[in-house]
Design a protein around this motif. Structure first.
Motif, PDB file in Angstrom:
ATOM      1  N   PHE A  37       0.949  -1.182  -0.096  1.00  7.52           N
ATOM      2  CA  PHE A  37       0.228  -0.056  -0.099  1.00  7.52           C
ATOM      3  C   PHE A  37       0.855   1.223   0.126  1.00  7.52           C
ATOM      4  N   LYS A  38       0.647   2.095  -1.033  1.00 11.35           N
ATOM      5  CA  LYS A  38       1.302   3.366  -0.810  1.00 11.35           C
ATOM      6  C   LYS A  38       0.356   4.381  -1.772  1.00 11.35           C
ATOM      7  N   ASP A  39      -0.204   5.509  -0.992  1.00 13.53           N
ATOM      8  CA  ASP A  39      -0.858   6.529  -1.944  1.00 13.53           C
ATOM      9  C   ASP A  39      -0.237   7.558  -2.306  1.00 13.53           C
ATOM     10  N   PHE A  46      -3.225   5.922   6.960  1.00 19.95           N
ATOM     11  CA  PHE A  46      -3.380   4.583   7.107  1.00 19.95           C
ATOM     12  C   PHE A  46      -4.712   3.864   7.018  1.00 19.95           C
ATOM     13  N   SER A 100      -5.632   2.398   3.656  1.00 18.49           N
ATOM     14  CA  SER A 100      -5.134   0.986   3.408  1.00 18.49           C
ATOM     15  C   SER A 100      -5.896  -0.123   3.605  1.00 18.49           C
ATOM     16  N   TYR A 146      -6.232  -1.696   6.942  1.00 18.89           N
ATOM     17  CA  TYR A 146      -6.678  -0.880   7.972  1.00 18.89           C
ATOM     18  C   TYR A 146      -7.998  -1.686   8.570  1.00 18.89           C
TER      19      TYR A 146
END
Length: 80
Positions: free
Chosen positions: A31-33, A51, A54, A57
């Motif tokens: 996950f990376k936004d 987070f 994600s 979460y």
């Protein structure tokens, strides 16, 4: 400063991250936004908002219960 979006994606649309079913193998997921990270600082005030986007979460966790009541999860006076 603008309010962080509920979620972000590369196209710039705000959409919630899909929840994973319990028992789902998520070992291959990352996950990376980047849009969010380019827009907002990742600091102690916004880290829980980031987070929450994600798929990892847990929407039933204590942090989310505090966030829903507009209490910052690092406010130790609300933890028992």
């Amino acid at each position: 400063m603008a309010t962080p979006p509920v979620a972000g994606n590369p196209e710039g649309l705000s959409v919630a991250a899909p929840a994973q079913a319990p028992g789902t193998d998520m070992t291959g997921i990352c996950f990376k936004d980047q849009l969010w990270l380019n827009t907002y600082p990742l600091d102690r005030n916004l880290v829980f908002d980031y987070f929450a986007l994600s798929p990892f979460y847990d929407w039933t966790c204590n942090n989310e219960q505090l966030r829903m009541r507009s209490i910052h999860p690092l406010d130790l006076s609300h933890l028992s």
